[in-house]
Design an enzyme around this catalytic site. Sequence first.
Site, mmCIF file in Angstrom:
data_model
loop_
_atom_site.group_PDB
_atom_site.id
_atom_site.type_symbol
_atom_site.label_atom_id
_atom_site.label_comp_id
_atom_site.label_asym_id
_atom_site.label_seq_id
_atom_site.Cartn_x
_atom_site.Cartn_y
_atom_site.Cartn_z
ATOM 1 N N CYS A 85 0.830 -1.212 0.000
ATOM 2 C CA CYS A 85 0.000 0.000 0.000
ATOM 3 C C CYS A 85 0.862 1.258 0.000
ATOM 4 O O CYS A 85 0.342 2.364 -0.135
ATOM 5 C CB CYS A 85 -0.931 0.025 1.200
ATOM 6 S SG CYS A 85 -1.453 -1.612 1.712
ATOM 7 N N CYS A 208 -12.739 0.308 8.460
ATOM 8 C CA CYS A 208 -11.856 -0.157 7.387
ATOM 9 C C CYS A 208 -11.992 0.708 6.145
ATOM 10 O O CYS A 208 -13.068 1.223 5.852
ATOM 11 C CB CYS A 208 -12.205 -1.591 6.997
ATOM 12 S SG CYS A 208 -12.298 -2.726 8.388
ATOM 13 N N SER A 209 -10.892 0.838 5.387
ATOM 14 C CA SER A 209 -10.948 1.567 4.120
ATOM 15 C C SER A 209 -11.566 0.664 3.055
ATOM 16 O O SER A 209 -11.512 -0.555 3.163
ATOM 17 C CB SER A 209 -9.553 2.037 3.726
ATOM 18 O OG SER A 209 -8.632 0.979 3.831
ATOM 19 N N ILE A 211 -12.561 -0.797 -0.998
ATOM 20 C CA ILE A 211 -11.898 -1.262 -2.220
ATOM 21 C C ILE A 211 -12.219 -0.251 -3.316
ATOM 22 O O ILE A 211 -13.382 0.113 -3.508
ATOM 23 C CB ILE A 211 -12.368 -2.688 -2.552
ATOM 24 C CG1 ILE A 211 -11.685 -3.653 -1.580
ATOM 25 C CG2 ILE A 211 -12.082 -3.047 -3.999
ATOM 26 C CD1 ILE A 211 -12.227 -5.047 -1.620
ATOM 27 N N LYS A 330 -10.211 6.432 4.015
ATOM 28 C CA LYS A 330 -11.597 6.009 4.222
ATOM 29 C C LYS A 330 -12.468 6.475 3.058
ATOM 30 O O LYS A 330 -13.567 5.992 2.873
ATOM 31 C CB LYS A 330 -12.135 6.586 5.530
ATOM 32 C CG LYS A 330 -11.391 6.095 6.767
ATOM 33 C CD LYS A 330 -11.883 4.725 7.162
ATOM 34 C CE LYS A 330 -11.111 4.112 8.319
ATOM 35 N NZ LYS A 330 -10.565 5.010 9.295
ATOM 36 N N HIS A 333 -9.220 3.970 -1.325
ATOM 37 C CA HIS A 333 -7.848 3.507 -1.135
ATOM 38 C C HIS A 333 -7.456 2.563 -2.270
ATOM 39 O O HIS A 333 -7.357 1.352 -2.093
ATOM 40 C CB HIS A 333 -7.739 2.817 0.236
ATOM 41 C CG HIS A 333 -6.366 2.333 0.585
ATOM 42 N ND1 HIS A 333 -5.208 2.887 0.078
ATOM 43 C CD2 HIS A 333 -5.952 1.313 1.411
ATOM 44 C CE1 HIS A 333 -4.158 2.240 0.572
ATOM 45 N NE2 HIS A 333 -4.583 1.286 1.372
#
Lengths: 385, 134
Positions: A85, A208-209, A211, A330, A333
């Site tokens: 990442c 969570c971020s 997709i 958020k 990503h």
Amino acid sequence: MRSVSIIGVGCTSFGEHWQKSLRELVAEAGIQAVLTSGLVGKDIEAIYGGCMASGRFIAQEHIGALLADQLGLNPIPSTRVEAACASGGVALRSGFLSVASGAYDIVAVGGVEKMTEVSTSEAAIALGGAGDQETELFHGASFPALYALMARKHMHDFGTTEEQMALCSVQAHKNGMLNPNSQFHKEISVEEVMHSGYVASPLKLLDCSPITDGAAAVILCETEKARKMGIPAVEIIGAGQASDSLALSGRKSLTEVAATKKAAEIAYKQANLGPKDIDVVELHDCFSIANIMAIEDLGFFKKGEGGKALEQGKTALNSEISVNPSGGLKCGHPVGATGVKQAVEIFEQLLGKAGKRQVKDAKIGLAHNVGGSGATAVVHIMRRL
Amino acid sequence: MTNGNLPLIWRKFPERYLLQGNRCETCGTCFFPARQVCPNCRRKGKLVQMEMPRQGKIITFTEVFTGPYGFEFETPYFIAIIELSNKARLLSQVVDSPREKIKIGAKVEKVFRKISDIDPEGPIAYGYKFKVVG
Ligand SMILES: [Zn+2]
């Protein structure tokens, strides 16, 4: 080393671009970056492109060559950079070093990820490659699980609460409302985060971020040359990068990302600045706990006091330190693009072009990009030229 | 994924079945899994094979509700970072333990279990998990 500046930026909107391929995304961001720099394609001497897992996502490797080809820039050298990442941030530092060294005067840096071509389960396998396959993924540790292990320890050692972590997402979504490129334009409440269901306790779905598909690009130029061109530019005054054990179990501490501390130390020293000098930061908040650890590891708050700082609103837009005015991770990503998108946001902030999310009098900005659970970290410090 | 590949499963028998790692005789640090180079001593290090102790304690843990590929139907399950009695740390599932006993500091010991069974035609991966004792 020679001084290096960013003279042009481009970014696609972040989201599920079902109608666009990876090559269309990179062309969109790349062309926008070249146009804003006022240069023409033939001025560019080399390309560095961050991309984490195109092989898994779209079965396409050789992204370096693809970038030069799609941008019509053959035969210049074009190199793919992979650091999970942190691929985008490491690509930026690679481009920075190539200009600082005197090898080139002008280079393009890009980042891209096309993640929605596969199912969520397949995407999780691709992202899992950022961890240690043999000792983490093998045992059923998903990426949220790795960050959950850090979150639990942070809660245990410092009394950080799930509500404080939820505030990271609430604040990110609030800022994302002001960013036209954000994947989501929806405010959320602490209650909504708390009731979004555990993915890996104590982390919930809205911690969570997402997709995301997206691409970002910047044009780097040797600073004296940029000055002569007389265009608005942002100088990179510090660039630090560090590594740590691939597996979380190999880290000395589970409540900090040591690579972030090391990368920041290098960047602060180069810039001859400290955390107090930073007006705006785009930091790597892939999971809520990552936000809390980053504001501590970057030196804005003492270790263990990140959660409290969030609660007190110290990281909101135009407060003590404006954290993630773009909405951060958020609000999208695309893993290989994130590190470059952070630089795009800091560029716009420092030039006063960030619209409704503009941080007042932003003079010094910092971009912080992390790979995996913290095995790579990159920090860039920038100021208006 | 590295779970279903036969040569890999075979190569990993000592590590995953016996908890075999190594120890640097120069600085005394124990490593699991075994390392090729001692990061403290590098060329001055002398690594010797050793089996890790079966006892340890939970450093941190999580309960996984959305399992990755191969673990979708195992949820919920517990994952922990465990510090063995020789200070080596590893990540493992915690099984056969009452939920209220799985906490930071809890004493655990190694058990031998099936880890995953992804390919119906392929080999089954076995290895270590841990359970709370006392
Ligand atoms: Zn040693």
